[in-house]
Design a protein around this motif. Structure first.
Motif, PDB file in Angstrom:
ATOM      1  N   GLN A   1       0.836  -1.180   0.000  1.00  0.00           N
ATOM      2  CA  GLN A   1       0.000   0.000   0.000  1.00  0.00           C
ATOM      3  C   GLN A   1       0.879   1.241   0.000  1.00  0.00           C
ATOM      4  O   GLN A   1       1.798   1.356   0.792  1.00  0.00           O
ATOM      5  N   LEU A   2       0.570   2.157  -0.902  1.00  0.00           N
ATOM      6  CA  LEU A   2       1.356   3.375  -1.021  1.00  0.00           C
ATOM      7  C   LEU A   2       0.850   4.398  -0.027  1.00  0.00           C
ATOM      8  O   LEU A   2      -0.327   4.727  -0.013  1.00  0.00           O
ATOM      9  N   GLN A   3       1.762   4.905   0.793  1.00  0.00           N
ATOM     10  CA  GLN A   3       1.369   5.851   1.821  1.00  0.00           C
ATOM     11  C   GLN A   3       2.400   6.937   2.028  1.00  0.00           C
ATOM     12  O   GLN A   3       3.610   6.699   1.876  1.00  0.00           O
ATOM     13  N   LEU A   4       1.903   8.127   2.371  1.00  0.00           N
ATOM     14  CA  LEU A   4       2.731   9.216   2.865  1.00  0.00           C
ATOM     15  C   LEU A   4       2.222   9.546   4.262  1.00  0.00           C
ATOM     16  O   LEU A   4       1.011   9.708   4.446  1.00  0.00           O
ATOM     17  N   ALA A  24       7.563   8.026   3.374  1.00  0.00           N
ATOM     18  CA  ALA A  24       6.849   7.223   2.377  1.00  0.00           C
ATOM     19  C   ALA A  24       6.999   5.740   2.683  1.00  0.00           C
ATOM     20  O   ALA A  24       8.040   5.286   3.159  1.00  0.00           O
ATOM     21  N   SER A  25       5.942   5.011   2.407  1.00  0.00           N
ATOM     22  CA  SER A  25       5.997   3.561   2.498  1.00  0.00           C
ATOM     23  C   SER A  25       5.291   2.971   1.294  1.00  0.00           C
ATOM     24  O   SER A  25       4.350   3.555   0.768  1.00  0.00           O
ATOM     25  N   GLY A  26       5.769   1.824   0.845  1.00  0.00           N
ATOM     26  CA  GLY A  26       5.170   1.179  -0.304  1.00  0.00           C
ATOM     27  C   GLY A  26       5.722   1.644  -1.630  1.00  0.00           C
ATOM     28  O   GLY A  26       5.384   1.082  -2.676  1.00  0.00           O
ATOM     29  N   PHE A  27       6.514   2.701  -1.636  1.00  0.00           N
ATOM     30  CA  PHE A  27       7.164   3.178  -2.855  1.00  0.00           C
ATOM     31  C   PHE A  27       8.360   4.028  -2.452  1.00  0.00           C
ATOM     32  O   PHE A  27       8.475   4.478  -1.323  1.00  0.00           O
ATOM     33  N   THR A  28       9.261   4.230  -3.394  1.00  0.00           N
ATOM     34  CA  THR A  28      10.446   5.025  -3.119  1.00  0.00           C
ATOM     35  C   THR A  28      10.229   6.451  -3.619  1.00  0.00           C
ATOM     36  O   THR A  28       9.663   6.675  -4.689  1.00  0.00           O
ATOM     37  N   LEU A  29      10.689   7.404  -2.803  1.00  0.00           N
ATOM     38  CA  LEU A  29      10.499   8.814  -3.157  1.00  0.00           C
ATOM     39  C   LEU A  29      11.520   9.316  -4.166  1.00  0.00           C
ATOM     40  O   LEU A  29      11.398  10.434  -4.659  1.00  0.00           O
ATOM     41  N   ASP A  30      12.527   8.490  -4.470  1.00  0.00           N
ATOM     42  CA  ASP A  30      13.634   8.944  -5.319  1.00  0.00           C
ATOM     43  C   ASP A  30      13.156   9.557  -6.624  1.00  0.00           C
ATOM     44  O   ASP A  30      13.756  10.511  -7.131  1.00  0.00           O
ATOM     45  N   TYR A  31      12.080   9.019  -7.200  1.00  0.00           N
ATOM     46  CA  TYR A  31      11.663   9.441  -8.534  1.00  0.00           C
ATOM     47  C   TYR A  31      10.504  10.423  -8.509  1.00  0.00           C
ATOM     48  O   TYR A  31       9.904  10.706  -9.543  1.00  0.00           O
ATOM     49  N   TYR A  32      10.206  10.960  -7.326  1.00  0.00           N
ATOM     50  CA  TYR A  32       9.073  11.856  -7.184  1.00  0.00           C
ATOM     51  C   TYR A  32       9.501  13.218  -6.651  1.00  0.00           C
ATOM     52  O   TYR A  32      10.372  13.303  -5.778  1.00  0.00           O
ATOM     53  N   ARG A  72      15.440  16.614   1.522  1.00  0.00           N
ATOM     54  CA  ARG A  72      15.040  15.220   1.379  1.00  0.00           C
ATOM     55  C   ARG A  72      16.204  14.306   1.715  1.00  0.00           C
ATOM     56  O   ARG A  72      17.365  14.636   1.467  1.00  0.00           O
ATOM     57  N   ASP A  73      15.868  13.165   2.289  1.00  0.00           N
ATOM     58  CA  ASP A  73      16.850  12.125   2.587  1.00  0.00           C
ATOM     59  C   ASP A  73      16.331  10.860   1.916  1.00  0.00           C
ATOM     60  O   ASP A  73      15.509  10.133   2.494  1.00  0.00           O
ATOM     61  N   ASN A  74      16.806  10.616   0.715  1.00  0.00           N
ATOM     62  CA  ASN A  74      16.286   9.481  -0.045  1.00  0.00           C
ATOM     63  C   ASN A  74      16.622   8.153   0.621  1.00  0.00           C
ATOM     64  O   ASN A  74      15.865   7.186   0.484  1.00  0.00           O
ATOM     65  N   ALA A  75      17.725   8.102   1.353  1.00  0.00           N
ATOM     66  CA  ALA A  75      18.087   6.861   2.037  1.00  0.00           C
ATOM     67  C   ALA A  75      17.048   6.493   3.087  1.00  0.00           C
ATOM     68  O   ALA A  75      16.795   5.314   3.344  1.00  0.00           O
ATOM     69  N   LYS A  76      16.433   7.534   3.675  1.00  0.00           N
ATOM     70  CA  LYS A  76      15.394   7.320   4.682  1.00  0.00           C
ATOM     71  C   LYS A  76      13.998   7.403   4.088  1.00  0.00           C
ATOM     72  O   LYS A  76      13.008   7.273   4.815  1.00  0.00           O
ATOM     73  N   ASN A  77      13.937   7.661   2.765  1.00  0.00           N
ATOM     74  CA  ASN A  77      12.642   7.782   2.095  1.00  0.00           C
ATOM     75  C   ASN A  77      11.759   8.830   2.763  1.00  0.00           C
ATOM     76  O   ASN A  77      10.544   8.635   2.936  1.00  0.00           O
ATOM     77  N   THR A  78      12.379   9.951   3.127  1.00  0.00           N
ATOM     78  CA  THR A  78      11.705  10.971   3.918  1.00  0.00           C
ATOM     79  C   THR A  78      12.068  12.366   3.410  1.00  0.00           C
ATOM     80  O   THR A  78      13.193  12.600   2.970  1.00  0.00           O
ATOM     81  N   VAL A  79      11.098  13.254   3.479  1.00  0.00           N
ATOM     82  CA  VAL A  79      11.305  14.670   3.165  1.00  0.00           C
ATOM     83  C   VAL A  79      10.962  15.475   4.418  1.00  0.00           C
ATOM     84  O   VAL A  79      10.034  15.137   5.148  1.00  0.00           O
ATOM     85  N   PHE A  80      11.719  16.538   4.635  1.00  0.00           N
ATOM     86  CA  PHE A  80      11.560  17.356   5.827  1.00  0.00           C
ATOM     87  C   PHE A  80      11.196  18.786   5.453  1.00  0.00           C
ATOM     88  O   PHE A  80      11.534  19.272   4.378  1.00  0.00           O
ATOM     89  N   LEU A  81      10.525  19.453   6.375  1.00  0.00           N
ATOM     90  CA  LEU A  81      10.264  20.880   6.257  1.00  0.00           C
ATOM     91  C   LEU A  81      10.639  21.518   7.585  1.00  0.00           C
ATOM     92  O   LEU A  81       9.946  21.334   8.583  1.00  0.00           O
TER      93      LEU A  81
END
Length: 126
Positions: A1-4, A24-32, A72-81
């Motif tokens: 399941q794709l989730q943010l 993000a879970s269920g997909f990688t944020l690298d390409y988004y 963004r930290d793609n290794a952690k699949n996370t974006v910060f503000l």
């Protein structure tokens, strides 16, 4: 399941800081491209800050320039503000979104996006 999933919201005094996370879970944020949007009561949802998938280019709304920083930290699949010097007018529910727009600015100017998180409340008040 794709989730943010957003986290990090809360109550802060004017001038204070908060750091929001979008995982993000269920997909990688690298390409988004990832965008942070906010919606205050009675107002439309608006783009706050966005970051591209490729070169890390960023876009900020005029209202937050110099105060907010997106990363963004793609290794952690996370974006910060990182939000500094918060003002009462920053009070809103903050959402993150993922999509593949043509430009990072395009990511922020439209709320029609592929994936959305559930939002996190930010309240700036004394």
């Amino acid at each position: 399941q794709l989730q943010l999933v957003e986290s990090g919201g809360g109550l802060v005094q004017p001038g204070g800081s908060l750091r929001l996370s979008c995982a993000a879970s269920g997909f990688t944020l690298d390409y988004y491209a990832i965008g942070w949007f906010r919606q205050a009561p009675g107002k439309e949802r608006e783009g706050v800050s966005c970051i591209s998938s490729s070169d890390g280019s960023t876009y900020y709304a005029d209202s937050v320039k110099g105060r907010f920083t997106i990363s963004r930290d793609n290794a952690k699949n996370t974006v910060f503000l990182q939000m500094n010097s918060l003002k009462p007018e920053d009070t809103a529910v903050y959402y993150c979104a993922a999509d593949r727009p043509p430009t990072v600015q395009a990511m922020c100017v439209s709320i029609i996006r592929d994936y959305w998180g559930q939002g996190t409340q930010v309240t700036v008040s004394s």
